[in-house]
Structure formats: structure tokens, C-alpha cells
Design a protein around this motif. Structure first.
Motif, PDB file in Angstrom:
ATOM      1  N   LYS A  67       0.834  -1.203   0.000  1.00 26.66           N
ATOM      2  CA  LYS A  67       0.000   0.000   0.000  1.00 26.66           C
ATOM      3  C   LYS A  67       0.866   1.249   0.000  1.00 26.66           C
ATOM      4  CE  LYS A  67      -3.635   2.628   0.429  1.00 26.66           C
ATOM      5  NZ  LYS A  67      -4.549   2.845  -0.727  1.00 26.66           N
ATOM      6  N   HIS A  68       1.898   1.243   0.808  1.00 27.98           N
ATOM      7  CA  HIS A  68       2.807   2.391   0.832  1.00 27.98           C
ATOM      8  C   HIS A  68       3.505   2.558  -0.513  1.00 27.98           C
ATOM      9  CE1 HIS A  68       5.733   5.322   2.234  1.00 27.98           C
ATOM     10  NE2 HIS A  68       6.661   4.586   1.642  1.00 27.98           N
ATOM     11  N   ALA A  70       2.437   1.660  -3.426  1.00 27.74           N
ATOM     12  CA  ALA A  70       1.488   2.135  -4.441  1.00 27.74           C
ATOM     13  C   ALA A  70       1.374   3.653  -4.393  1.00 27.74           C
ATOM     14  CB  ALA A  70       0.125   1.484  -4.231  1.00 27.74           C
ATOM     15  N   GLY A  71       1.282   4.208  -3.189  1.00 29.65           N
ATOM     16  CA  GLY A  71       1.229   5.664  -3.066  1.00 29.65           C
ATOM     17  C   GLY A  71       2.514   6.319  -3.522  1.00 29.65           C
ATOM     18  N   TYR A  72       3.633   5.681  -3.198  1.00 29.05           N
ATOM     19  CA  TYR A  72       4.927   6.241  -3.585  1.00 29.05           C
ATOM     20  C   TYR A  72       5.115   6.183  -5.101  1.00 29.05           C
ATOM     21  CZ  TYR A  72       9.919   7.280  -3.343  1.00 29.05           C
ATOM     22  OH  TYR A  72      11.155   7.853  -3.494  1.00 29.05           O
ATOM     23  N   ASP A  74       2.707   6.407  -7.277  1.00 25.06           N
ATOM     24  CA  ASP A  74       1.895   7.511  -7.807  1.00 25.06           C
ATOM     25  C   ASP A  74       2.656   8.833  -7.724  1.00 25.06           C
ATOM     26  OD1 ASP A  74      -0.232   5.936  -8.498  1.00 25.06           O
ATOM     27  OD2 ASP A  74      -1.377   6.322  -6.663  1.00 25.06           O
ATOM     28  N   LEU A  75       3.342   9.054  -6.594  1.00 22.39           N
ATOM     29  CA  LEU A  75       4.123  10.282  -6.423  1.00 22.39           C
ATOM     30  C   LEU A  75       5.252  10.351  -7.445  1.00 22.39           C
ATOM     31  CD1 LEU A  75       4.954  12.853  -4.868  1.00 22.39           C
ATOM     32  CD2 LEU A  75       6.262  11.368  -3.322  1.00 22.39           C
TER      33      LEU A  75
END
Length: 240
Positions: A67-68, A70-72, A74-75
Motif C-alpha cells: 500500500k505504501h 502504491a502511493g509512492y 503515484d508520487l
């Protein structure tokens, strides 16, 4: 040396190696978060033969890691798409790299490329640094006759920007301070993928010359305008 960089597609073998690397990374962090120690990260699923509690702990820990990531991701996607467009990539090239439509790229990042004109922008702090690996020796706001040589290069300016840019803008502590008109065909190589320009008359433009170029729409910024430093270094292209 040419500044052209060859880019190849991500083939099947490359994808396999990438997947193994991601598995290795995520299992290592899953073991750590589950309190099992880093150890050797398994490259196969961790379920078999480890009991319900152990399997549950590691799988839940890996979900947190994924999950972390995936956000990273995107960034990083946002940063790289903006930077690629900012440095001259076309909308079609970004769309191809991401496997999405041209319209999707334009909708999300179309604000980056607001025109077909470009200026070279150098944005730095108001300081002087000794630089043993730079032929200029002292770099930054050195003042005097040496300031022109410090301003004009060496910068990682790409081929498209070198061909299109007519002006170089120098900002100090977030505010435009000087503007140069780049002499035609004056770019010269100062190092591997580093380039140096020559200004018309080997000088900065006067206030009257800057105002004339600005009013004609040939210059996007003038002394006194805000020009904050962007991530990635002192140089950036400014499309307008």
C-alpha cells in the motif's frame, strides 16, 4: 559526445527481473514489520509450512508495504511525468511510456507545457561555492566580470531547448535578477551532456531590452518576477 540517450522498451526478460526485485524488496520489509528479522528475503510465497499466525502476520505486513509503495509510485509517476514534459518530452511520448491515451496525459499534466516557446532558467541561492571539479573554480553569485561565465554554463540543456531557446533567465533566491539573449548557434559542449551558451554582446540585457522582449511575448520572466527553484537542480527549461 552526443547528449542523445537511447531508451529501450521493457521486454519480457526485463519485466521478470523487475518483478523478482520487487518481490525481494517487499518480502524483506514484510519480514521486518512482522518481527521476524530481515534475514534472506524469500522469492517465493511465504505461506507454505509456517502456520496460520506466521502467514497472517507476514501477509498483512506485506499488504502494508505494498500500500505504501502504491502511493509512492503515484508520487514518482507525477514527478517524472512533469519533469519529462518540463524537459522537452512530447505528450505522445509520456502517453506511450505510461500506456495511456494522449488525452489522459493532457488532462493530468497539460499545464506543464503551456506553449511552444522555451527559455533557459537558472535558479540559485545567493552564495558562492568552491567547486574543484568545475573549470570555473568558484560558482554562484561571484559578481564582477566572472559572473557572466558562471551564468552561462555548464548546464544539462537538451537538444530541443538548445535549438529553441532565445533567452537565459537567472534567478537568485527565488527572484529573477538577470536576463541574457542567447547568441544563435552559440551552444558549446562543456562536459558530458553539459552545455554552455554565449550571450549576444557577452553581456546581460538592459532593462529597456528586457521590457521590449517581454512586451513582444518573447520572454516569460523579467527582473523582479518570482522564480522559485524546482527539484532537480539549478537549471530548468521554462515553456511558455
Amino acid at each position: 559526445m552526443s547528449d542523445e540517450v537511447k531508451r529501450r522498451p521493457l521486454g519480457g526478460e526485463d519485466r521478470g527481473r523487475l518483478h523478482l526485485a520487487v518481490d525481494d524488496l517487499t518480502w524483506t520489509w514484510a519480514r521486518t514489520l512482522a518481527g521476524l528479522g530481515e534475514g534472506e528475503a524469500p522469492l517465493t510465497p511465504y505461506d507454505a509450512g509456517h502456520g496460520d499466525e506466521c502467514t497472517q502476520a507476514v501477509r498483512l505486513a506485506r499488504l502494508t508495504v505494498l500500500k505504501h509503495l502504491a502511493g509512492y509510485v503515484d508520487l514518482l509517476t507525477e514527478q517524472d511525468a512533469v519533469s519529462a514534459l518540463d524537459h522537452g518530452a512530447g505528450v505522445e511520448e509520456v502517453a506511450e511510456a505510461l500506456g495511456i491515451t494522449r488525452q489522459a496525459v493532457t488532462k493530468r499534466w497539460g499545464h506543464v507545457r503551456q506553449g511552444e516557446r522555451v527559455a533557459v532558467v537558472i535558479s540559485r541561492r545567493n552564495r558562492v561555492r568552491e567547486h574543484a571539479d568545475d573549470p570555473r573554480g568558484r560558482v554562484g553569485e561571484v559578481g564582477g566580470d566572472a559572473q557572466y561565465d558562471n551564468d552561462r554554463g555548464q548546464w544539462p540543456v537538451g537538444r530541443t531547448v538548445r535549438a529553441k531557446a532565445r533567452y537565459a533567465v537567472v534567478a537568485v533566491d527565488g527572484t529573477v535578477r538577470r536576463v541574457y539573449e542567447i547568441a544563435p548557434d552559440s551552444w558549446e559542449e562543456a562536459g558530458p551532456r553539459l552545455w554552455r551558451f554565449a550571450a549576444v554582446g557577452d553581456r546581460a540585457l538592459t532593462a529597456e531590452e528586457i521590457d521590449a522582449a517581454y512586451r513582444a511575448g518573447q520572454l516569460p520572466l523579467r527582473p523582479g518576477d518570482a522564480c522559485p527553484t524546482r527539484i532537480g537542480g539549478a537549471y530548468r527549461p521554462h515553456w511558455f
